[in-house]
Scaffold this active site. Structure first.
Site, mmCIF file in Angstrom:
data_model
loop_
_atom_site.group_PDB
_atom_site.id
_atom_site.type_symbol
_atom_site.label_atom_id
_atom_site.label_comp_id
_atom_site.label_asym_id
_atom_site.label_seq_id
_atom_site.Cartn_x
_atom_site.Cartn_y
_atom_site.Cartn_z
ATOM 1 N N ILE A 156 3.183 -0.083 -1.370
ATOM 2 C CA ILE A 156 3.657 -1.022 -0.363
ATOM 3 C C ILE A 156 3.338 -2.425 -0.864
ATOM 4 O O ILE A 156 2.462 -2.613 -1.708
ATOM 5 C CB ILE A 156 3.043 -0.770 1.033
ATOM 6 C CG1 ILE A 156 1.516 -0.786 0.996
ATOM 7 C CG2 ILE A 156 3.544 0.543 1.604
ATOM 8 C CD1 ILE A 156 0.877 -0.551 2.364
ATOM 9 N N ASP A 157 4.069 -3.393 -0.357
ATOM 10 C CA ASP A 157 3.915 -4.761 -0.827
ATOM 11 C C ASP A 157 2.476 -5.242 -0.700
ATOM 12 O O ASP A 157 1.746 -4.827 0.201
ATOM 13 C CB ASP A 157 4.807 -5.706 -0.008
ATOM 14 C CG ASP A 157 6.288 -5.448 -0.196
ATOM 15 O OD1 ASP A 157 6.646 -4.659 -1.079
ATOM 16 O OD2 ASP A 157 7.074 -6.041 0.567
ATOM 17 N N LYS A 158 2.114 -6.159 -1.570
ATOM 18 C CA LYS A 158 0.764 -6.725 -1.554
ATOM 19 C C LYS A 158 0.415 -7.279 -0.179
ATOM 20 O O LYS A 158 -0.694 -7.068 0.327
ATOM 21 C CB LYS A 158 0.668 -7.833 -2.611
ATOM 22 C CG LYS A 158 -0.675 -8.545 -2.656
ATOM 23 C CD LYS A 158 -0.694 -9.601 -3.747
ATOM 24 C CE LYS A 158 -2.022 -10.342 -3.788
ATOM 25 N NZ LYS A 158 -2.044 -11.377 -4.859
#
Length: 337
Positions: A156-158
């Site tokens: 998942i995105d940072k």
């Protein structure tokens, strides 16, 4: 080692500007050969395993069409291979606290905070989830993901918070990868958006590829790209009923592509609040005040539910993560409108 199916991933792993591009021209003589073998023969600087990984990550295309099957048959044509810039090959264990939701000898499920990258990459060489897992799990992580990404099956995105599963054994890694490839995973995200999409419940079906205008962004494309489907429902709208200023959405992923939810919601005119990449346009003043009061400095997106059948034991597992403090405070501020 048996290569697992390519998992469906959501990731902020957009190529940096210094990524290398190789173009290989395969001829009729190569037709019918395994794609990974044919490309590896033309690119002696890359191993066949590396070619397989690049294909699995959606970095190989022909005639603008992204290819995802390393074992598929090669066809004549020009193949474009995007090779990301080098990242640290040997991430080090770091004593970073982890919110562990579940752990056995096969896998570990964690609640990732916003601001933590999943694995090392340019600009995030340390302080990543991988660094924390290496300290927590020692040498027990699956090796299929490679040295820099041990155990990582999906991402998942940072700046997105929430639930993430990591494999500790190769068997678990292969099993989880098959579940993701078959879309047999429950993934629910909570998003807070500028305005509200219309209709209030729907299905967004739009293939995603890297933007031709900005390599750091993704975009919905008419041809090529990778199929992407998001199901959403507006759980609550904030502000005037006839024209909401913001909304809380539940988004269920049918696929998982880079920045999928962010791109899809922006395409509906309702980008995630706080999104610095896809949130073009200013929210109303009252929404900006709520964002400031919450200290929100990232996209308002949270991976709230992850459910799957344990790839080894067969047990049905479901994990939930409550809204983190910044999003909970944001919601209270929106409710006061």
């Amino acid at each position: 080692m048996i290569e697992p199916p390519a998992p469906e991933i959501e990731d902020d792993d957009v190529e940096p500007a210094d990524a290398a591009v190789r173009v290989v021209e395969l001829t009729a003589a190569d037709a019918g050969e395994r794609l990974d073998k044919a490309l590896a023969a033309s690119l002696p600087e890359l191993s066949r395993a590396r070619i397989q990984a690049l294909i699995a990550e959606g970095r190989v295309s022909r005639d603008g069409q992204t290819l995802g099957n390393a074992s598929g048959k090669a066809a004549p044509g020009a193949y474009r291979i995007l090779i990301p810039a080098a990242v640290p090959a040997d991430p080090q264990p770091e004593a970073i606290p982890l919110a562990v939701l579940f752990e056995d000898k096969h896998l570990i499920v964690v609640d990732k905070p916003a601001g933590m990258a999943v694995h090392p990459a340019p600009g995030s060489e340390s302080g990543t989830l991988v660094n924390a897992l290496l300290h927590h799990c020692g040498d027990s992580l699956s090796g299929i993901g490679g040295v820099a990404r041990p155990g990582i099956v999906h991402r998942i995105d940072k700046e997105t918070s929430g639930v993430l599963a990591v494999a500790k054994t190769d068997t678990a890694h292969q099993g989880l990868a098959r579940l993701f490839a078959a879309h047999d995973i429950e993934r629910l995200y909570i998003a807070f958006t500028r305005g509200a999409p219309h209709p209030a419940r729907g299905r967004i079906d739009g293939a995603i590829a890297r933007s031709t205008h900005d390599r750091k962004k993704m975009a919905i494309v008419r041809s090529g790209g990778r199929a992407a489907v998001t199901h959403y429902v507006v759980e609550r709208a904030f502000g005037p009923a006839e024209k909401p200023l913001a909304a809380r959405l539940a988004c269920r992923l049918e696929t998982g592509r880079t920045h999928q939810i962010r791109v899809h919601l922006a395409s509906k005119g309702a980008p995630c609040l706080g999104d610095p990449v896809y949130g073009s346009g200013q929210p109303a003043a009252a929404i900006r005040e709520a964002i400031a009061a919450a200290g929100l400095s990232r996209q308002a997106l949270h991976a709230a539910v992850l459910g799957f059948v344990h790839p080894v034991t067969g047990e049905r597992l479901t994990f939930e993560s409550p809204l983190p403090a910044d999003l909970a405070t944001l919601e209270r501020g929106l409710e006061a409108l």
